[in-house]
Design an enzyme around this catalytic site. Structure first.
Site, PDB file in Angstrom:
ATOM      1  N   TRP A 186       0.828  -1.220   0.000  1.00  0.00           N
ATOM      2  CA  TRP A 186       0.000   0.000   0.000  1.00  0.00           C
ATOM      3  C   TRP A 186       0.858   1.264   0.000  1.00  0.00           C
ATOM      4  O   TRP A 186       0.349   2.361  -0.198  1.00  0.00           O
ATOM      5  CB  TRP A 186      -0.919   0.011   1.224  1.00  0.00           C
ATOM      6  CG  TRP A 186      -2.024  -0.992   1.199  1.00  0.00           C
ATOM      7  CD1 TRP A 186      -2.272  -1.944   0.239  1.00  0.00           C
ATOM      8  CD2 TRP A 186      -3.053  -1.154   2.187  1.00  0.00           C
ATOM      9  NE1 TRP A 186      -3.380  -2.686   0.575  1.00  0.00           N
ATOM     10  CE2 TRP A 186      -3.880  -2.214   1.766  1.00  0.00           C
ATOM     11  CE3 TRP A 186      -3.351  -0.506   3.386  1.00  0.00           C
ATOM     12  CZ2 TRP A 186      -4.991  -2.637   2.509  1.00  0.00           C
ATOM     13  CZ3 TRP A 186      -4.450  -0.928   4.139  1.00  0.00           C
ATOM     14  CH2 TRP A 186      -5.257  -1.984   3.690  1.00  0.00           C
TER      15      TRP A 186
ATOM     16  N   GLU B 279      12.337   2.241  -2.948  1.00  0.00           N
ATOM     17  CA  GLU B 279      12.081   3.580  -2.412  1.00  0.00           C
ATOM     18  C   GLU B 279      12.867   3.809  -1.124  1.00  0.00           C
ATOM     19  O   GLU B 279      13.325   4.919  -0.852  1.00  0.00           O
ATOM     20  CB  GLU B 279      10.566   3.777  -2.217  1.00  0.00           C
ATOM     21  CG  GLU B 279       9.862   3.942  -3.563  1.00  0.00           C
ATOM     22  CD  GLU B 279       8.429   3.450  -3.618  1.00  0.00           C
ATOM     23  OE1 GLU B 279       7.799   3.260  -2.565  1.00  0.00           O
ATOM     24  OE2 GLU B 279       7.939   3.247  -4.755  1.00  0.00           O
TER      25      GLU B 279
ATOM     26  N   GLY C 183       5.563   2.324 -10.595  1.00  0.00           N
ATOM     27  CA  GLY C 183       4.712   3.507 -10.622  1.00  0.00           C
ATOM     28  C   GLY C 183       4.762   4.263 -11.943  1.00  0.00           C
ATOM     29  O   GLY C 183       4.263   5.379 -12.044  1.00  0.00           O
TER      30      GLY C 183
ATOM     31  N   GLY D 142       1.827  -2.478  -6.259  1.00  0.00           N
ATOM     32  CA  GLY D 142       1.726  -1.160  -5.649  1.00  0.00           C
ATOM     33  C   GLY D 142       0.369  -0.540  -5.923  1.00  0.00           C
ATOM     34  O   GLY D 142      -0.646  -0.894  -5.312  1.00  0.00           O
ATOM     35  N   GLY D 143       0.325   0.386  -6.876  1.00  0.00           N
ATOM     36  CA  GLY D 143      -0.891   1.158  -7.144  1.00  0.00           C
ATOM     37  C   GLY D 143      -2.149   0.319  -7.302  1.00  0.00           C
ATOM     38  O   GLY D 143      -3.205   0.665  -6.760  1.00  0.00           O
TER      39      GLY D 143
END
Ligand code: 13P
Length: 248
Positions: free
Chosen positions: A12, A97, A172, A231-232
Site C-alpha cells: 500500500w 524507495e 509507478g 503497488g498502485g
C-alpha cells in the site's frame, strides 16, 4: 512441475485511511477464495486493525519495513518482535524507495532480513536495477550484488526468504518489464540462490512494477515468476482481486 505456491502481496506504500482500508479489505475478503496466497503490506499504524479484520481469513498481512535492531534507543523504528506481535507474516525489506530515499545499503537490507527471520517474520527482499543501470548493461550485476548480500548474511536461512524483483524503472511508471525480461532476471536469481543454498527451487520470486489486471496473467505464466508485489493496483479492490485471480 513447480511446487511453489504463487503469492500476491499488495504494497500500500503510504496510502490508506481507516475507512478506505475497511472498504478495500471487506471487498477483497468477499472475493475469496483465491488459489494463490494473498497478503497486504500496510503502513505500521494500520497493522493492528488490519490484523483484526483479516485474522479469521487466510489473507495475511505484513509491514513495509523493519528495524535491523531488536530494541533500544532507536526513535521511530519498529522491531521485528513488534511486527510478530501484530501477527505479521511478512515484512518488505529493501524496497527501492527505501534504498533510494532513505539510503538503505545492501548490508542494512541484509541485517533487516535477518532481524525479521529471527522473529518468524518472512522478509520479502526487494531487488532491482535503475534505468541507467539497465541501459548500461548492469542489470545482472546489480541484482546479483543485492541478493548476494542477503544470502551470505542469512546462510542456510536464506531459503526461507521471499525475493521480489522490482525494476526501478517499472515502479509507478506504467512501464512494465516484458514477461521475457522479468523471467530472465528471475531465472538468474533462482540460479544464484540454488548455487548458494541448494534451495533455489523452493524460493518464491515475485515480480513488481506496474502489475495490472491486463498484464498479470502473462507475467505469472513465466516459469520463474511466483506471483507479484503490487503497488498502485493493490489500492483498487477490483484490480487487486483480478490480479490475485490471475495468479491461480
Ligand atoms: P506499482 O505497482 O505501483 O508500480 O508499484 C510497485 C511496487 O513498488 C511494489 O512494491
Amino acid at each position: 512441475m513447480s511446487t511453489r505456491r504463487k503469492l500476491v502481496a499488495g504494497n500500500w506504500k503510504m496510502h490508506g485511511s481507516r475507512p478506505a482500508n475497511a472498504e478495500l479489505l471487506a471487498t477483497v475478503l468477499a472475493a475469496r477464495p483465491f488459489t494463490a496466497d494473498v497478503a497486504v503490506c500496510v503502513p505500521f499504524v494500520f497493522l493492528h486493525e488490519t490484523a483484526s479484520t483479516l485474522a479469521a481469513s487466510d489473507i495475511r498481512w505484513g509491514a513495509q519495513d523493519v528495524s535491523a535492531q531488536a530494541q533500544g534507543a532507536f526513535t521511530g523504528e519498529i522491531s521485528a518482535g513488534m511486527l510478530a506481535e501484530c501477527g505479521c507474516r511478512y515484512a518488505l525489506v529493501g524496497h527501492s524507495e527505501r534504498r533510494a530515499l532513505h539510503g538503505e545499503s545492501d548490508q542494512l537490507v541484509a541485517d533487516k532480513a535477518q532481524a525479521a527471520l529471527g522473529r518468524g517474520v518472512t522478509p520479502i527482499v526487494c531487488v532491482g536495477e535503475t534505468l541507467a543501470e539497465r541501459d548500461a548493461g548492469q542489470t545482472e550485476a546489480v541484482v546479483k550484488r543485492q541478493l548476494s548480500a542477503v544470502i551470505h548474511h542469512l546462510g542456510h536461512c536464506a531459503a526461507e526468504m521471499v525475493v521480489a524483483y522490482e525494476p526501478v524503472w517499472a515502479i509507478g511508471t506504467g512501464r512494465t518489464a516484458t514477461p521475457e525480461q522479468a523471467q530472465a532476471v528471475h531465472a538468474l536469481l533462482r540460479l544464484q540462490q540454488q548455487a548458494a543454498t541448494g534451495h533455489g527451487a523452493l524460493m518464491r520470486i515475485l515480480y513488481g512494477g506496474s502489475v495490472k489486471p491486463d498484464n498479470a496473467a502473462q507475467l505469472f505464466a513465466q516459469p520463474d515468476i511466483d506471483g507479484g508485489l503490487i503497488g498502485g493496483a493493490s489500492l483498487k479492490a477490483a484490480d487487486f482481486i483480478a490480479i490475485c485471480r490471475a495468479a491461480g
